[in-house]
Design a protein around this motif. Structure first.
Motif, mmCIF file in Angstrom:
data_model
loop_
_atom_site.group_PDB
_atom_site.id
_atom_site.type_symbol
_atom_site.label_atom_id
_atom_site.label_comp_id
_atom_site.label_asym_id
_atom_site.label_seq_id
_atom_site.Cartn_x
_atom_site.Cartn_y
_atom_site.Cartn_z
ATOM 1 N N ALA A 97 29.912 24.225 50.191
ATOM 2 C CA ALA A 97 30.709 24.677 50.149
ATOM 3 C C ALA A 97 31.058 23.635 51.234
ATOM 4 O O ALA A 97 32.599 23.109 51.112
ATOM 5 C CB ALA A 97 31.226 26.156 50.174
ATOM 6 N N PRO A 128 34.654 23.194 42.232
ATOM 7 C CA PRO A 128 34.021 23.884 43.346
ATOM 8 C C PRO A 128 33.064 24.020 42.808
ATOM 9 O O PRO A 128 32.324 23.848 42.160
ATOM 10 C CB PRO A 128 34.595 25.173 43.222
ATOM 11 N N VAL A 129 32.027 24.699 43.819
ATOM 12 C CA VAL A 129 29.948 25.008 44.046
ATOM 13 C C VAL A 129 30.284 25.629 42.408
ATOM 14 O O VAL A 129 31.145 27.039 42.180
ATOM 15 C CB VAL A 129 30.437 25.208 45.407
#
Length: 370
Positions: A97, A128-129
């Motif tokens: 992140a 996103p992660v």
């Protein structure tokens, strides 16, 4: 190291493991299943057909090229597994992140104003992660557009790119630090916001590294030189402040891990690509110290020829050169102490740098007294 995997997907799950794998093969199978599921939830990315391990990844990470049907065609996936030594079981997620946030921040400065000819690119995250559970721990994956890369024939372009990043971002933050803690390989860094650079540097960069290197030396039986110990015993930031005379200390955005392994250009157009950051806001001279420490004189000359066209040297830069070089030298000692001979070499390099730092301090204090 992660085992080499060559995995073919059908419409439901990973069905065939082609290569021989080590005991943790099932981790990587689960990781790639998580990637496939994430892509399935985002139709614009396409359906994953194939995953092939590619060059890159360290500190518990492995990198893959994903072939997808429809969507973007190919995807780069960086998979990070938690280390058994990590007390923080969300460490993998937090590290990726932070890297993702660094890429997004670097991307803000990839394009200059009209007439600004310096060029570099920064791949931007597709999602996103992605994360999944591994017992009590959590694994993580970052997905980027696939870019065909090659090594640069000259480092001048990367020097220009890093210099442009520093020039464009200079003063864009009022504080030093970053929104997230950072990581360089297995080294973890705090990035708490701080107005004063010397305080930030001493408390969140130099002192933790000195402490970690000395713990490593005690564990391995390596000698720690008197200058290194003296530097570690200094009372705080004010002891180092004379070295920052004449420095431009407004924060700029730092890549954070500049070395040959992170220097690539786009194979199509030759434009430098900035990858794998450990980004934070700080003093630009620190960002290029690792190039001075690790790379050959010829490569340094190429890099700084480009860099100093964008960010000219301060008249007093030599006061801080060894101080900043000491940070990556200490980190390498702490993370990779090696055997007796290698540990002695780490100690000698750090001692030489620490001695020069103390010499600069004595000279500055003598000048002030006079």
């Amino acid at each position: 190291p992660a085992p080499y995997l060559f995995i073919r997907f059908n419409h439901q799950l990973c069905t065939q493991l082609v290569s021989a794998v080590e005991e943790d093969a099932q981790f990587w199978v689960r990781a790639l299943r998580a990637v496939k599921a994430a892509c399935h939830r985002e139709p614009s990315l396409g359906r994953v057909l194939l995953a092939e391990q590619v060059e890159g990844g360290c500190g518990g990470a492995a990198c893959f090229r994903l072939e997808v049907q429809g969507g973007v065609g190919q995807i780069f996936a960086k998979v990070l597994c938690p280390s058994p030594e990590d007390q923080n079981q969300d460490d993998a997620v937090q590290c990726l992140a932070s890297e993702l946030a660094g890429l997004q921040e670097l991307g803000r400065f990839a394009a200059g104003d009209p007439g600004d000819s310096a060029k570099f690119s920064v791949p931007q995250p597709l999602l996103p992660v992605v994360q999944w559970a591994i017992g009590d721990a959590t694994g993580a994956v970052m997905l980027l557009p696939w870019v065909r890369l090659r090594r640069p024939t000259s480092w001048k372009g990367h020097g220009t790119a890093v210099g442009a990043l520093h020039r464009r971002s200079l003063g864009a933050s009022a504080l030093h630090g970053f929104d997230r803690a950072g990581a360089v390989g297995r080294w973890r860094m705090t990035n708490s916001w701080e107005k004063d650079w010397v305080t930030f540097f001493e408390e969140q960069r130099l002192r933790p590294l000195l402490r970690a290197a000395m713990v490593t030396a005690d564990r391995t039986g390596a000698a720690v030189g008197p200058s290194t110990r003296h530097l570690a015993s200094l009372p705080g930031p004010e002891a180092l402040r004379p070295l920052f005379r004449g420095a431009e200390l407004r924060p700029c955005l730092l890549h954070g891990d500049l070395w040959r392994g992170n220097f690539h250009v786009d194979a199509e157009d030759g434009v430098p690509v900035l990858l794998d950051p450990a980004a934070s806001w700080g003093h630009h001279e620190m960002d290029v110290a690792q190039v001075r420490l690790l790379e050959s004189p010829e490569r340094q000359q190429e890099f700084f020829e480009g860099y100093e066209q964008e960010m000219p040297r301060a008249d007093t830069w030599e006061l801080r050169q060894e101080l900043y070089m000491l940070c990556p030298a200490l980190r390498l000692w702490a993370l990779f102490p090696g055997g007796e001979g290698e540990s002695a070499a780490h100690s000698a390099r750090c001692e030489s740098l620490a001695e020069q730092v103390l010499n600069h301090l004595r000279e500055e204090q003598s000048a002030e007294t006079w």
